[in-house]
Design an enzyme around this catalytic site. Structure first.
Site, PDB file in Angstrom:
ATOM      1  N   HIS A  19      12.938  26.897 -23.091  1.00 22.22           N
ATOM      2  CA  HIS A  19      13.725  28.152 -22.602  1.00 22.22           C
ATOM      3  C   HIS A  19      13.775  29.417 -23.091  1.00 22.22           C
ATOM      4  O   HIS A  19      13.742  30.331 -22.390  1.00 22.22           O
ATOM      5  CB  HIS A  19      15.344  27.642 -22.947  1.00 22.22           C
ATOM      6  CG  HIS A  19      15.768  26.398 -22.039  1.00 22.22           C
ATOM      7  ND1 HIS A  19      16.856  26.407 -21.151  1.00 22.22           N
ATOM      8  CD2 HIS A  19      15.487  25.353 -22.059  1.00 22.22           C
ATOM      9  CE1 HIS A  19      16.709  25.285 -20.480  1.00 22.22           C
ATOM     10  NE2 HIS A  19      16.218  24.540 -21.016  1.00 22.22           N
ATOM     11  N   ASP A 119      20.529  32.683 -20.251  1.00 21.64           N
ATOM     12  CA  ASP A 119      20.006  31.414 -19.877  1.00 21.64           C
ATOM     13  C   ASP A 119      20.898  30.514 -18.980  1.00 21.64           C
ATOM     14  O   ASP A 119      22.217  30.691 -19.315  1.00 21.64           O
ATOM     15  CB  ASP A 119      19.372  30.608 -21.134  1.00 21.64           C
ATOM     16  CG  ASP A 119      18.844  29.455 -20.763  1.00 21.64           C
ATOM     17  OD1 ASP A 119      19.399  28.289 -20.231  1.00 21.64           O
ATOM     18  OD2 ASP A 119      17.562  29.245 -20.843  1.00 21.64           O
TER      19      ASP A 119
END
Length: 474
Positions: A19, A119
């Site tokens: 990520h 995110d």
């Protein structure tokens, strides 16, 4: 409108390598090419991951905050790399403890950010943070558009998750795909009504659907239909989706082990073009001993040239490396994946189909041998198989294939009859490179995103009519 000042963007990653790295690549582009000022929220244990981008991009600075104390995460753990897969989900509620310290920092900053980019695993609490600050919050997806569309639908419609063989249809998506529940998001499959972690994950994705905008590491020629569907599905009815990938086309200089890198690339130099299979199942996977034994036996029996990257803790059978030394190389721990995939000798990639690995292979023009394990990986595998640049060879995180059969499948897949798959990989690679080149679709989307941020900078004293009114959420 007055001339736009330099936008200040607050970036909040999720502490998993898969990520963080693409989001850092995006920050690098926004800083070095477009002059944005960026503050990245990071905990001390994750600061080394930021070191390369901080040294190469002077306008990027860290906001270092202690990792929140949480009953969900063992003390001293700050990254998903340090925990077994079943604990990764616990980071989603645990990180909400960063909300109040960030709010305090914001109010004390002389030039506070005009927007938040976070995110999609941090959506619930960063949505509330943005509400409290009356600034927009953009969702960053390290997954592709197809993957986001499926997970949004799962949490929006909540089909039964009790039968792993239940076929889940996605009629609104291009070609109306369907998948067995067992091949869909583990986060959704593990949902238990009333369980605090499960409910926080559900809330996270429902609020992600309401994001002010979406930034996705993909490109139009690969996922154009899914990008358009996302624009129709988002809760607010807007069309603010920017496909800015493949971000690997302009990677941040990663921290590397120069000795391993030179050794690996020198070994590859000794083989003909396209003749080596690269084998890697990502940074989170340690195959169980029986599976590792089956993979090693299949590679040995197949007669293929291969480079196998294994995470530390993988039990490679004794004597295997010596027996295959003339045509095989095992790398234990870190490997320079982007450089490996970009080497002329590598023609195929046996992969779990994590999105970062997929994107890196797409850019390199390397054909895929797919072995999806979980998360969005079955979705990614279907996308690339439908695009003609991938061949399915196995599936399932715990699958232990019969070694001779896997060897036969691998040898057949890599054989000359699949030359069209490699040709298709090369064609899609050219599309990817054109997307990020000047005038390409991702190039235009990135410029559009920056233009939007500059508008926010001019209007940062104004209230955003599209944002919810301030509420006492803290």
């Amino acid at each position: 409108m007055a001339e736009a000042a330099t936008p200040h963007l607050l970036v909040i990653p999720f502490p998993a390598h898969g990520h963080m790295l693409p989001l850092l690549d995006l920050c690098h582009l926004l800083s070095t090419r477009h002059g944005l000022t960026i503050t990245i929220v990071v905990t001390p244990g994750n600061l080394p991951t930021l070191s390369p981008i901080l040294s190469s991009s002077p306008s990027i600075s860290p906001l270092i905050l202690p990792f929140p104390s949480s009953p969900y995460i063992p003390t001293g753990v700050e990254n998903t790399y340090q925990v077994p897969p079943n604990l990764i989900r616990n980071f989603i509620p645990a990180l909400s403890g960063l909300l109040y310290p960030i709010l305090q920092w914001f109010h004390s900053h002389p030039n506070p950010p005009v927007a938040i980019l976070s995110d999609f695993f941090t959506s619930a609490w960063t949505f509330r943070l943005a509400q409290s600050l009356s600034i927009p919050r953009l969702s960053f997806s390290p997954s592709g558009a197809f993957g986001i569309a499926t997970i949004h639908q799962l949490w929006r419609e909540m089909p039964s998750n009790s039968d792993p063989n239940l076929l889940i249809p996605f009629p609104s998506l291009p070609n109306s795909p369907s998948f067995p529940l067992s091949q869909l998001s583990t986060l959704f499959r593990d949902y238990i009504k009333g369980d605090s972690v499960s409910e926080s994950i559900k809330e996270n994705f429902l609020l992600d659907i309401q994001s002010w905008g979406f930034v996705v590491n993909t490109f139009s020629d690969l996922e154009g239909d899914y990008i358009e569907q996302l624009k129709k599905d988002i809760a607010a009815g807007h069309r603010r989706i920017w496909a800015v990938g493949p971000l690997v086309a302009s990677p941040v200089e990663r921290k590397t082990d120069a000795v391993i890198k030179e050794k690996v690339l020198t070994w590859l130099d000794g083989f003909p073009e396209g003749s080596v299979v690269y084998v890697c199942f990502g940074s989170q996977v340690v195959p169980p001993p029986q599976q590792a034994a089956a993979i090693s036996a299949a590679l040995e029996l197949s007669g293929l040239r291969f480079l196998w990257c294994v995470r530390e803790g993988t039990e490679v059978p004794a004597g295997f490396e010596e027996r295959v030394a003339a045509r095989g190389f095992v790398v234990k721990g870190w490997a320079p994946q982007v450089e490996i995939l970009g080497h002329a000798a590598v023609g195929w990639f046996l992969t779990h189909c994590g999105w970062n690995s997929v994107i890196e292979a797409v850019v390199a023009g390397v054909a895929l041998l797919t072995w999806p394990h979980g998360a969005d990986q079955f979705i990614d595998a279907r996308l690339l198989e439908d695009a003609g640049m991938a061949v399915r060879v196995a599936e399932g995180r715990s699958t232990v294939p019969e070694a001779q059969e896997l060897a036969r499948i691998l040898a057949a897949a890599v054989g000359g009859r699949n030359s069209r798959v490699r040709e298709r990989a090369a064609e899609i690679s050219e599309m990817a490179k054109k997307a990020v080149a000047e005038g390409g679709s991702s190039f235009r989307d990135l410029h559009s995103l920056v233009a939007e941020l500059k508008k926010m900078t001019v209007a940062n004293e104004q209230s955003y009519a599209e944002l919810p009114a301030f509420k006492n959420l803290i």
